[in-house]
Design a protein around this motif. Structure first.
Motif, PDB file in Angstrom:
ATOM      1  N   ILE A   1     -28.961 -30.020  31.586  1.00 38.34           N
ATOM      2  CA  ILE A   1     -29.628 -29.154  32.550  1.00 38.34           C
ATOM      3  C   ILE A   1     -31.119 -29.470  32.566  1.00 38.34           C
ATOM      4  CG2 ILE A   1     -30.106 -26.755  33.192  1.00 38.34           C
ATOM      5  CD1 ILE A   1     -27.477 -26.023  31.758  1.00 38.34           C
TER       6      ILE A   1
ATOM      7  N   ARG B   1     -34.479 -25.210  36.380  1.00 40.28           N
ATOM      8  CA  ARG B   1     -33.987 -23.846  36.593  1.00 40.28           C
ATOM      9  C   ARG B   1     -33.056 -23.808  37.804  1.00 40.28           C
ATOM     10  NH1 ARG B   1     -35.367 -18.958  34.762  1.00 40.28           N
ATOM     11  NH2 ARG B   1     -37.076 -19.884  33.555  1.00 40.28           N
TER      12      ARG B   1
ATOM     13  N   GLU C   1     -31.014 -26.144  38.731  1.00 43.29           N
ATOM     14  CA  GLU C   1     -29.698 -26.617  38.288  1.00 43.29           C
ATOM     15  C   GLU C   1     -28.988 -25.549  37.469  1.00 43.29           C
ATOM     16  OE1 GLU C   1     -27.736 -30.661  36.338  1.00 43.29           O
ATOM     17  OE2 GLU C   1     -29.828 -30.147  35.895  1.00 43.29           O
ATOM     18  N   GLN C   2     -29.732 -24.844  36.625  1.00 41.74           N
ATOM     19  CA  GLN C   2     -29.157 -23.748  35.846  1.00 41.74           C
ATOM     20  C   GLN C   2     -28.586 -22.673  36.756  1.00 41.74           C
ATOM     21  OE1 GLN C   2     -28.538 -23.104  32.684  1.00 41.74           O
ATOM     22  NE2 GLN C   2     -28.277 -20.863  32.691  1.00 41.74           N
ATOM     23  N   ASN C   3     -29.344 -22.336  37.810  1.00 47.39           N
ATOM     24  CA  ASN C   3     -28.875 -21.314  38.761  1.00 47.39           C
ATOM     25  C   ASN C   3     -27.630 -21.770  39.504  1.00 47.39           C
ATOM     26  OD1 ASN C   3     -31.021 -19.679  38.028  1.00 47.39           O
ATOM     27  ND2 ASN C   3     -32.323 -20.348  39.747  1.00 47.39           N
TER      28      ASN C   3
ATOM     29  N   GLN D   1     -24.710 -21.442  37.110  1.00 40.07           N
ATOM     30  CA  GLN D   1     -24.407 -20.020  36.943  1.00 40.07           C
ATOM     31  C   GLN D   1     -23.626 -19.489  38.142  1.00 40.07           C
ATOM     32  OE1 GLN D   1     -27.933 -17.590  36.620  1.00 40.07           O
ATOM     33  NE2 GLN D   1     -26.856 -15.750  37.330  1.00 40.07           N
TER      34      GLN D   1
ATOM     35  N   LYS E   1     -35.271 -23.398  28.544  1.00 37.46           N
ATOM     36  CA  LYS E   1     -34.214 -22.946  27.634  1.00 37.46           C
ATOM     37  C   LYS E   1     -33.794 -21.544  28.055  1.00 37.46           C
ATOM     38  CE  LYS E   1     -37.681 -21.561  24.194  1.00 37.46           C
ATOM     39  NZ  LYS E   1     -38.117 -21.705  22.789  1.00 37.46           N
ATOM     40  N   PHE E   2     -32.501 -21.291  27.987  1.00 34.08           N
ATOM     41  CA  PHE E   2     -31.942 -20.056  28.527  1.00 34.08           C
ATOM     42  C   PHE E   2     -31.048 -19.373  27.479  1.00 34.08           C
ATOM     43  CE2 PHE E   2     -32.740 -23.091  31.902  1.00 34.08           C
ATOM     44  CZ  PHE E   2     -33.516 -22.353  32.803  1.00 34.08           C
TER      45      PHE E   2
ATOM     46  N   MET F   1     -21.931 -22.071  27.975  1.00 31.28           N
ATOM     47  CA  MET F   1     -22.289 -21.042  28.950  1.00 31.28           C
ATOM     48  C   MET F   1     -21.067 -20.171  29.171  1.00 31.28           C
ATOM     49  SD  MET F   1     -24.508 -23.136  31.856  1.00 31.28           S
ATOM     50  CE  MET F   1     -24.753 -21.672  32.860  1.00 31.28           C
TER      51      MET F   1
ATOM     52  N   GLN G   1     -25.882 -16.479  32.927  1.00 34.11           N
ATOM     53  CA  GLN G   1     -27.143 -17.207  32.993  1.00 34.11           C
ATOM     54  C   GLN G   1     -27.661 -17.609  31.611  1.00 34.11           C
ATOM     55  OE1 GLN G   1     -30.476 -14.610  34.115  1.00 34.11           O
ATOM     56  NE2 GLN G   1     -29.115 -12.852  33.805  1.00 34.11           N
TER      57      GLN G   1
ATOM     58  N   TRP H   1     -27.325 -19.077  27.455  1.00 29.83           N
ATOM     59  CA  TRP H   1     -26.690 -20.042  26.562  1.00 29.83           C
ATOM     60  C   TRP H   1     -26.384 -19.348  25.228  1.00 29.83           C
ATOM     61  CZ3 TRP H   1     -30.880 -24.455  26.963  1.00 29.83           C
ATOM     62  CH2 TRP H   1     -30.890 -24.975  28.273  1.00 29.83           C
TER      63      TRP H   1
END
Length: 264
Positions: free
Chosen positions: A149, A152, A154-156, A159, A199-200, A225, A235, A237
């Motif tokens: 990832i 952000r 790409e993270q969204n 998710q 980082k999430f 995830m 959202q 980790w």
């Protein structure tokens, strides 16, 4: 038409005076003759005929003059055309044309069946569950690897997609992050370190829990995830035991590392 001739003569006289008497003689006589011809309309010719003749001559002169003007115009146009053709373009005004990219330098792989394209990357959301290492082997066998990832956005995206495909329960997905080599040193599958600005982690994660009664002495070294809590935890980790069976997210044909870029 008639012609009239006029003759002029020059005569030299010699004057002699004898006994009060003047005598003119012509010892030496010279003369010259000049003839002037003048054209006049004949008395027998009617004025209308004369006017027609004049108009005819004028018409002829006008036609010849018009033809001469036309030829002169064509000549001028030809000279100008030759000048424009031979003139070199100014160095300050030169047309530019966009270069057509060579096909041989492009890689335009489209996502295969079972893969989703997003942002120049292909993603595969597995439906089978296996350990982190085995899941990675499956991704690599498909030509990719566990997802890395990078943003952000790409993270969204991930998710959002997980919220659409999760079936409930503990529907969790491995991603390509681990600290199995050195505890606390989180690395992506391509060897790059975790960006601290991207980082999430959920709450106190990662906590490197070792399981009930220390059943897992190596602790939790792999990241996933998804959570039992549902959408509110998608959202985030979580670190987990690498041997746990989970689903996984693979990616390939990305813009980073050794992967190829996908043409939009």
């Amino acid at each position: 038409m008639s012609e009239a001739g006029v003759i002029y003569s020059d005569v030299k006289f010699t004057r002699e005076k004898k006994a009060n008497v003047v005598i003119f003689s012509l010892p030496d006589t010279t003369y010259s003759e000049v003839t002037i011809s003048k054209t006049q309309p004949s008395k027998t010719e009617s004025p209308e005929g004369y006017q027609q003749d004049v108009l005819s001559k004028r018409s002829k002169v006008t036609s010849e003059r018009l033809a001469l003007l036309v030829l002169s115009g064509l000549l001028v146009a030809a000279v100008i055309g030759m000048g424009v053709t031979k003139r070199k373009p100014s160095s300050t005004v030169q047309p530019t044309f966009p270069k057509t990219p060579e096909v041989k330098d492009q890689t335009c792989d489209k996502c295969e069946e079972g893969w989703e394209q997003h942002g120049g990357t292909c993603y595969n959301f597995s439906i089978s569950k296996s350990s982190w290492n085995k899941s990675r082997d499956v991704c690599r066998a498909k030509g990719g690897d566990l997802v890395k990832i990078d943003s952000r956005e790409e993270q969204n995206f991930l998710q959002r997609r997980l919220s659409e495909i999760m079936t409930g329960g503990e529907d969790k997905f491995w991603i390509g992050l681990t600290d199995s080599a050195v505890e606390g040193r989180w690395l992506w599958v391509d060897g790059s370190p975790l960006d601290q600005s991207l980082k999430f982690w959920k709450g106190t994660e990662p906590d490197n829990w070792k399981g009930t009664k220390g059943k897992h002495p190596d602790g939790e070294d792999c990241v996933r995830m998804g959570e039992k809590g549902g959408a509110k935890d998608l959202q985030w980790w979580f670190d987990a035991f690498c041997s746990n069976p989970h689903k996984s997210i693979c990616e390939k044909a990305g813009v980073r590392g050794k992967f190829k870029k996908v043409c939009d």
